[in-house]
Design a protein around this motif. Structure first.
Motif, mmCIF file in Angstrom:
data_model
loop_
_atom_site.group_PDB
_atom_site.id
_atom_site.type_symbol
_atom_site.label_atom_id
_atom_site.label_comp_id
_atom_site.label_asym_id
_atom_site.label_seq_id
_atom_site.Cartn_x
_atom_site.Cartn_y
_atom_site.Cartn_z
ATOM 1 N N LEU A 1 0.828 -1.205 0.000
ATOM 2 C CA LEU A 1 0.000 0.000 0.000
ATOM 3 C C LEU A 1 0.862 1.254 0.000
ATOM 4 O O LEU A 1 0.633 2.179 -0.799
ATOM 5 N N SER B 1 1.378 3.905 -3.149
ATOM 6 C CA SER B 1 0.895 5.280 -2.963
ATOM 7 C C SER B 1 2.006 6.305 -3.108
ATOM 8 O O SER B 1 1.774 7.420 -3.602
ATOM 9 N N GLU B 2 3.232 5.951 -2.666
ATOM 10 C CA GLU B 2 4.327 6.917 -2.648
ATOM 11 C C GLU B 2 5.370 6.659 -3.737
ATOM 12 O O GLU B 2 6.335 7.425 -3.860
ATOM 13 N N ASP C 1 -6.657 -2.016 0.287
ATOM 14 C CA ASP C 1 -6.481 -1.217 -0.924
ATOM 15 C C ASP C 1 -7.372 0.017 -0.939
ATOM 16 O O ASP C 1 -7.142 0.954 -1.703
ATOM 17 N N PRO D 1 -6.891 5.246 2.093
ATOM 18 C CA PRO D 1 -6.042 6.272 1.480
ATOM 19 C C PRO D 1 -4.706 6.349 2.222
ATOM 20 O O PRO D 1 -4.659 6.192 3.455
ATOM 21 N N TRP D 2 -3.652 6.580 1.469
ATOM 22 C CA TRP D 2 -2.341 6.734 2.109
ATOM 23 C C TRP D 2 -1.699 8.016 1.581
ATOM 24 O O TRP D 2 -1.650 8.212 0.376
#
Length: 385
Positions: A138, A142-143, A353, A356-357
């Protein structure tokens, strides 16, 4: 509105005046009993920007505070009728006061913080069930960067610790919950059985959460206390009156030929006053309020708010595993089995999934402020509502 700080009351000022002296002063007692100070009702229950929401364009708005004032006006009039001797109240007056009671409960700090606690518990459960590898995936997705073992260990420990990640209570989410529940909660209270208690000499206190949800002595400790599980709702009205609102399904059946048991008015006793004040103090969040020259809290138990249990998901501890609860399964099977139902949305589930990250509003590595990604998520939530 301009981006400025506003002083907003979490308890209606018209209501607090019923516990104040002729000069408009009220005594505020900090739990568990000290300090005790006298202040104006203008300054009691004030929190800066408590109802100020962030709009999708990033601007601030106090529109909901103005909407609340439209509920308070008719409620103040209805309360005036009750205290002047009109009982029972029916029609528009009953509707107005039931709506205010619902609003006063739903807009409280307890509801806002409880919502944040449950969000944190849900995130803890979803991440804990999914496992560390899923958490790494995750973050990396996201990053768009690799995540070291040390960073992953830190994130895992913080998110899956008892209570879950530390999340800043969010005004946008709270207001969305309030507006969705207010009409049905008001209708529910309106149709309940109401009992008015009047006291000649005994003094009644109130608190920063003046609508108390009281449970039966045999209420299971593992079960939360909510609008539909409360045995009754207790509302101090002023220093000489209090109201209880009891769901009719919990009330004895009326005699044959009687549609429903009428609302009662009773003369309050010392024992009843003490019971009301004890329940009010026990359910307060931080402060109890009463008339400056009276002592309604004498010989009562005043809790320490820091030691209170907060709402949690029972039996979650055994579901949290570094390897994931469903390790060894295919990704498709794992996601299907680990999907967790969202309250009120039984036709869909939520997996890691869907988180939110960075986690919206999380108090971590951001000087106590929501991250930009978290703020965008909050704005989108408000826009959708």
């Amino acid at each position: 509105m301009a981006d400025r700080i506003r002083r907003q009351h979490t308890v209606s000022r018209f209501y607090l005046k019923g516990f104040a002296d002729e000069a408009g002063n009220i005594r505020r007692v900090s739990l568990p009993g000290e300090p005790s100070i006298v202040l104006s009702t203008r300054d009691a229950t004030v929190i800066k920007d408590f109802y100020t929401v962030t709009l999708p364009d990033g601007s601030l708005s106090d529109v909901f505070e103005r909407k609340f004032s439209k509920i308070e006006g008719p409620a103040a009039e209805a309360l005036g009728h009750i205290l002047a001797g009109t009982w029972p109240i029916e029609g528009e007056a009953r509707e107005a006061f039931a709506t205010w009671v619902a609003l006063q409960h739903l807009r409280s700090e307890d509801v806002r913080f409880g919502q944040g606690y449950m969000n944190a518990e849900m995130i803890r459960l979803i991440v804990g069930v999914s496992g560390k590898d899923a958490l790494r995936s995750l973050i990396q997705a996201s990053e768009s960067r690799p995540v070291s073992d040390d960073e992953l260990d830190y994130e895992w420990r913080d998110i899956t610790k008892p209570g879950g990640p530390d999340i800043i209570p969010d005004a946008n989410q709270h207001i969305r919950l309030l507006t969705s529940l207010l009409p049905t909660t008001a209708a529910y209270l309106r149709d309940c059985h109401w009992t008015l208690f009047r006291f000649d000499r005994r003094s009644i206190a109130t608190s920063d959460h003046p609508v108390t949800l009281v449970v039966a002595p045999d209420h299971p400790k593992w079960q939360g206390v909510g609008i539909t599980t409360a045995e009754l709702f207790l509302v101090p009205l002023n220093r000489r009156a209090a109201l209880t609102i009891q769901p009719r399904r919990r009330f004895p059946q009326p005699p044959t030929g009687v549609e429903r048991v009428p609302d009662f008015a009773r003369k309050g006793t010392t024992a009843i006053a003490r019971s009301i004040n004890q329940e009010t103090a026990a359910r307060a969040r931080k402060y109890v309020y009463h008339h400056p020259s009276e002592t309604p809290l004498e010989r009562l138990y005043l809790p320490n708010p820091e030691t209170r249990e907060r709402p949690s998901i029972s039996n979650a501890e055994g579901l949290i595993r570094e390897e994931g609860l469903f390790s060894g399964m295919t990704d498709e099977a794992r996601r299907a089995l680990s999907a967790t139902s969202i309250p009120g949305e039984s036709d869909r589930g939520m997996s890691i999934d869907d988180i939110p990250w960075p986690i919206p509003g999380r108090r971590a590595r951001s000087a106590g402020r929501p991250t930009q990604a978290g703020q965008r998520f909050m704005n989108n939530t408000l826009e959708d509502s």
